[in-house]
Enzyme design. Structure first.
Site, PDB file in Angstrom:
ATOM      1  CG  LEU A  70     -12.849  -0.267   1.513  1.00 19.56           C
ATOM      2  CD1 LEU A  70     -14.056   0.451   0.918  1.00 19.56           C
ATOM      3  CD2 LEU A  70     -12.040  -0.941   0.417  1.00 19.56           C
ATOM      4  CG  HIS A  88      -8.775   0.297  -0.565  1.00 23.91           C
ATOM      5  ND1 HIS A  88      -8.447  -0.044   0.724  1.00 23.91           N
ATOM      6  CD2 HIS A  88      -8.454  -0.776  -1.331  1.00 23.91           C
ATOM      7  CE1 HIS A  88      -7.959  -1.270   0.746  1.00 23.91           C
ATOM      8  NE2 HIS A  88      -7.942  -1.735  -0.478  1.00 23.91           N
ATOM      9  CD  GLN A 143      -6.227 -12.427  -3.533  1.00 19.41           C
ATOM     10  OE1 GLN A 143      -7.123 -12.281  -4.352  1.00 19.41           O
ATOM     11  NE2 GLN A 143      -5.431 -11.424  -3.194  1.00 19.41           N
ATOM     12  CG  ASP A 152      -0.715  -5.223  -3.998  1.00 22.36           C
ATOM     13  OD1 ASP A 152       0.000  -5.864  -3.218  1.00 22.36           O
ATOM     14  OD2 ASP A 152      -1.740  -4.623  -3.630  1.00 22.36           O
ATOM     15  CD  GLN A 165      -3.152  -7.557  -7.029  1.00 19.42           C
ATOM     16  OE1 GLN A 165      -3.311  -8.498  -6.273  1.00 19.42           O
ATOM     17  NE2 GLN A 165      -3.693  -6.374  -6.770  1.00 19.42           N
ATOM     18  CG  LEU A 201      -2.048   4.361   3.651  1.00 15.77           C
ATOM     19  CD1 LEU A 201      -3.229   5.206   3.201  1.00 15.77           C
ATOM     20  CD2 LEU A 201      -2.062   4.250   5.161  1.00 15.77           C
ATOM     21  CB  SER A 202      -0.773  -2.450   3.714  1.00 14.31           C
ATOM     22  OG  SER A 202      -1.130  -3.810   3.870  1.00 14.31           O
ATOM     23  NE  ARG A 262      -1.937  -9.868   4.360  1.00 15.19           N
ATOM     24  CZ  ARG A 262      -2.244 -10.125   3.083  1.00 15.19           C
ATOM     25  NH1 ARG A 262      -1.892  -9.285   2.133  1.00 15.19           N
ATOM     26  NH2 ARG A 262      -2.892 -11.223   2.754  1.00 15.19           N
TER      27      ARG A 262
HETATM   28  O1  PAF Z   1      -5.217  -6.241  -4.381  1.00 13.71           O
HETATM   29  C1  PAF Z   1      -6.224  -6.804  -3.873  1.00 13.71           C
HETATM   30  O2  PAF Z   1      -6.898  -6.274  -2.997  1.00 13.71           O
HETATM   31  C2  PAF Z   1      -6.628  -8.173  -4.395  1.00 13.71           C
HETATM   32  O3  PAF Z   1      -5.525  -8.930  -4.740  1.00 13.71           O
HETATM   33  C3  PAF Z   1      -7.644  -8.104  -5.551  1.00 13.71           C
HETATM   34  C4  PAF Z   1      -7.050  -7.450  -6.787  1.00 13.71           C
HETATM   35  C5  PAF Z   1      -8.881  -7.357  -5.116  1.00 13.71           C
HETATM   36  C6  PAF Z   1      -8.062  -9.527  -5.948  1.00 13.71           C
HETATM   37  O4  PAF Z   1      -8.632 -10.214  -4.889  1.00 13.71           O
END
Ligand code: PAF
Length: 273
Positions: free
Chosen positions: A30, A34, A58, A147, A150, A181-182, A184
């Site tokens: 996090l 987040h 995923q 995202d 998504q 922020l990511s 990764r």
């Molecule tokens: O964005 C993410 O962190 C993920 O793709 C999610 C939505 C929690 C699904 O695993």
């Protein structure tokens, strides 16, 4: 804060509660991005649930599933300090069985951009989000605009399956120097982190172009490409909110997206205008 490690524990933690539930699904590690989702969920709901689950379906073969950052203790602390009521922390066997029904991303917008670079990725995302939404049954669920594809696909899934949940999009949170922020970002070496700034710089340049009245997608794309040039760019895309490619920026209905590799780290970013 209650920590629920199974669906049964989650349901017994949520059973006696009245009022609205705000849900923030995450894969952990996090960060302040987040936090902004959790804070919004806290402001807007009676109960806040966060899930932490590194969803194997995923990730494509060869992607970073095994090295994806896992920081259980720090994540729990952040949730506790952010006023989370229930932290759902399931394991893989609690989420997936054998030979299961899966959700498929739509053939069109599920297989362009991120879906073209990572075929099957969104099937995994949609499947786990469907499971999580059915387990938590939130009033509202919070997702970052970073995202963007998504977010669009989850919004579409909720509509297509007549699900009773409000999907709340939240702005991208950036470091002071612009880097989105990511989780990764931890993979980046100090040198790569400097190079990664080209991604947000290209989006800043695109925004400036639009503000100066240049709405041509092709010329904005070329400007961005010249800034991104030393990076290994996967795509620069200019689409409307329905993820259809557009020739001219339409103010209020455009997303400009980039995916690029910095060293071995794949980063995505975008601006909404
Ligand atoms: O964005 C993410 O962190 C993920 O793709 C999610 C939505 C929690 C699904 O695993």
């Amino acid at each position: 804060m209650i920590i629920a490690r199974s669906v049964l524990e989650l349901q017994s933690a949520l059973d006696p509660r009245d009022g609205t539930i705000g849900f923030v699904p995450t894969m952990g590690a996090l960060h302040i991005g987040h936090r902004s989702l959790i804070d919004a969920a806290r402001r807007e709901n009676d109960t806040v649930v966060v899930s932490i689950f590194v969803n194997p379906t995923q990730f494509l073969p060869g992607e970073d599933l095994s090295k994806y950052p896992r920081r259980e203790e720090a994540d729990f602390k952040i949730c506790e300090l952010s006023g989370v009521d229930v932290l759902f922390y399931p394991d893989v066997s609690g989420m997936y069985g054998e030979d299961e029904v899966r959700i498929c991303a739509p053939d069109g917008r599920g297989y362009i951009l991120e879906g073209a670079s990572r075929p099957g990725h969104f099937d995994g995302v949609l499947t786990v989000v469907m499971k999580l939404l059915n387990q938590v049954r939130p009033t509202r669920a919070y997702f970052g605009k970073k995202d963007a594809q998504q977010l669009a696909l989850i919004t579409q899934m909720v509509k297509n399956f007549f699900m009773d949940v409000e999907i709340v999009p939240m702005d991208t949170v950036r470091e002071g120097d612009g880097l989105a922020l990511s989780s990764r970002n931890v993979y980046l070496s100090p040198q790569e982190r400097v190079e990664a700034l080209k991604i947000s710089a290209s989006l800043k340049r695109a925004t400036k172009q639009v503000m100066q009245g240049n709405l041509s997608a092709e010329s904005i794309r070329q400007e961005m490409a010249s800034i991104l040039e030393p990076l290994n760019v996967e795509y620069i895309a200019i689409v409307n909110r329905a993820f259809e490619s557009i020739d001219e920026v339409i103010l209020g209905n455009t997303i400009i997206l980039v995916a690029a590799r910095v060293g071995t780290t794949r980063l995505i970013d975008n601006v909404w205008m």
